[in-house]
Design an enzyme around this catalytic site. Sequence first.
Site, short mmCIF file in Angstrom:
data_model
loop_
_atom_site.label_atom_id
_atom_site.label_comp_id
_atom_site.label_asym_id
_atom_site.label_seq_id
_atom_site.Cartn_x
_atom_site.Cartn_y
_atom_site.Cartn_z
N SER A 177 -30.00 -64.98 -37.30
CA SER A 177 -30.42 -63.58 -37.20
C SER A 177 -29.58 -62.74 -36.25
CB SER A 177 -31.89 -63.53 -36.79
OG SER A 177 -32.68 -64.10 -37.81
N SER A 213 -28.88 -77.05 -29.62
CA SER A 213 -28.50 -77.80 -30.82
C SER A 213 -28.16 -79.24 -30.40
CB SER A 213 -27.27 -77.17 -31.49
OG SER A 213 -26.14 -77.32 -30.64
N ASP A 263 -32.80 -77.45 -31.76
CA ASP A 263 -32.43 -76.61 -32.90
C ASP A 263 -31.77 -77.49 -33.98
OD1 ASP A 263 -32.03 -74.21 -34.26
OD2 ASP A 263 -30.14 -73.76 -33.23
N ASP A 280 -27.87 -66.94 -31.69
CA ASP A 280 -26.88 -67.71 -30.94
C ASP A 280 -25.54 -66.95 -30.93
OD1 ASP A 280 -25.20 -69.55 -29.80
OD2 ASP A 280 -25.52 -71.13 -31.26
#
Length: 328
Positions: free
Chosen positions: A225, A57, A94, A268
């Site tokens: 997810s 990220s 990300d 994550d």
Amino acid sequence: MKYHYKDLGLVNTKEMFAKANKEGYAVPAFNFNNMEQLQGIIEACVEEGSPVILQVSTGARKYIGKEMLPWLAKAATAYVEASGSDIPVALHLDHGPNYAEAKDCIEYGFSSVMYDGSHHPYDENVAEAKQVADFAHEHDVTVEAELGVLAGIEDDVVAAEHVYTQPDEVEDFVSKTGVDSLAIAIGTSHGAHKFKPGDDPKLRLDILAEIEKRIPGFPIVLHGSSAVPHQFVEMINQYGGQIADAIGIPDSELRKAAKSAVAKINVDTDGRLAFTAGIREVFAKKPGEFDPRKYVGPAKDYMKEYYKDKIRNVFGSNGAYKAGAARK
Ligand code: G3H
Ligand code: 13P
Ligand code: ZN
């Protein structure tokens, strides 16, 4: 260009996704913030023979440092080669917030970037995604964009409710922007608190099927997810943590998605939970321990074993490439 990803032993996601869609599995995209999380991820994927997307990220990139990150990625690909494995490894931004960040990542060795304009009006999302894709493609870098909004926390954006992806928009979006994959909102969300105990979490697989009809064969991405494994939440709380009971995306729902056009699944939170549970366990059981290797090492191992299991039982990406020897 300070670094091109090919010089770091990385690949873009094009062939990875084509093979995943052809063979009916999903490529795991695991986030990392430090060397031990990276070790856990790469060791798991090497031992399972699974392709991998190392996901960073904007915040993680800042934390690691933009100068150090390319060399961590290079270290990971060197490890793959030395283990005798041939798994492909991508380094992916990300939730890239804008063109400037995506461009900077491409110039610093990323092989894939996400531009996340999902919270902007449609036309703005299209315009900036196209700008990113045009620059990325000049350097053979692949691009992911997003349509629809996931509930929960998406970097700094907090959405109260899901705004499911509208199948009517996807064809227009993909053809106007030229992006290589599309993240969609079908009921997943970020973080540890996706559903409450007692809920029966289901993904809108009907919307996914509708999207597949509009853009057949196009690689689809699922964010948010994590399964939020009960055993790690329990360990964290048992050893002094305070995480409210929560549930994530059931493996059975993700398994169905992995067999479809979903080519990439992002996880994550699960890795964070496994890592934190491992550290808390050592601190609780061995209060005199102060050698970082003795608490970060076991944390890495929990994360690695969890990811190996997930690769075999959910992503189905094990054995897609040659596995390598476990690290001695
Ligand atoms: O979707 C976001 C990822 O979980 C990264 O989170 O911005 O806290 O690094 P972060
Ligand atoms: P989780 O919070 O469910 O792990 O999602 C991670 C993710 O989507 C990163 O982009
Ligand atoms: Zn995400």
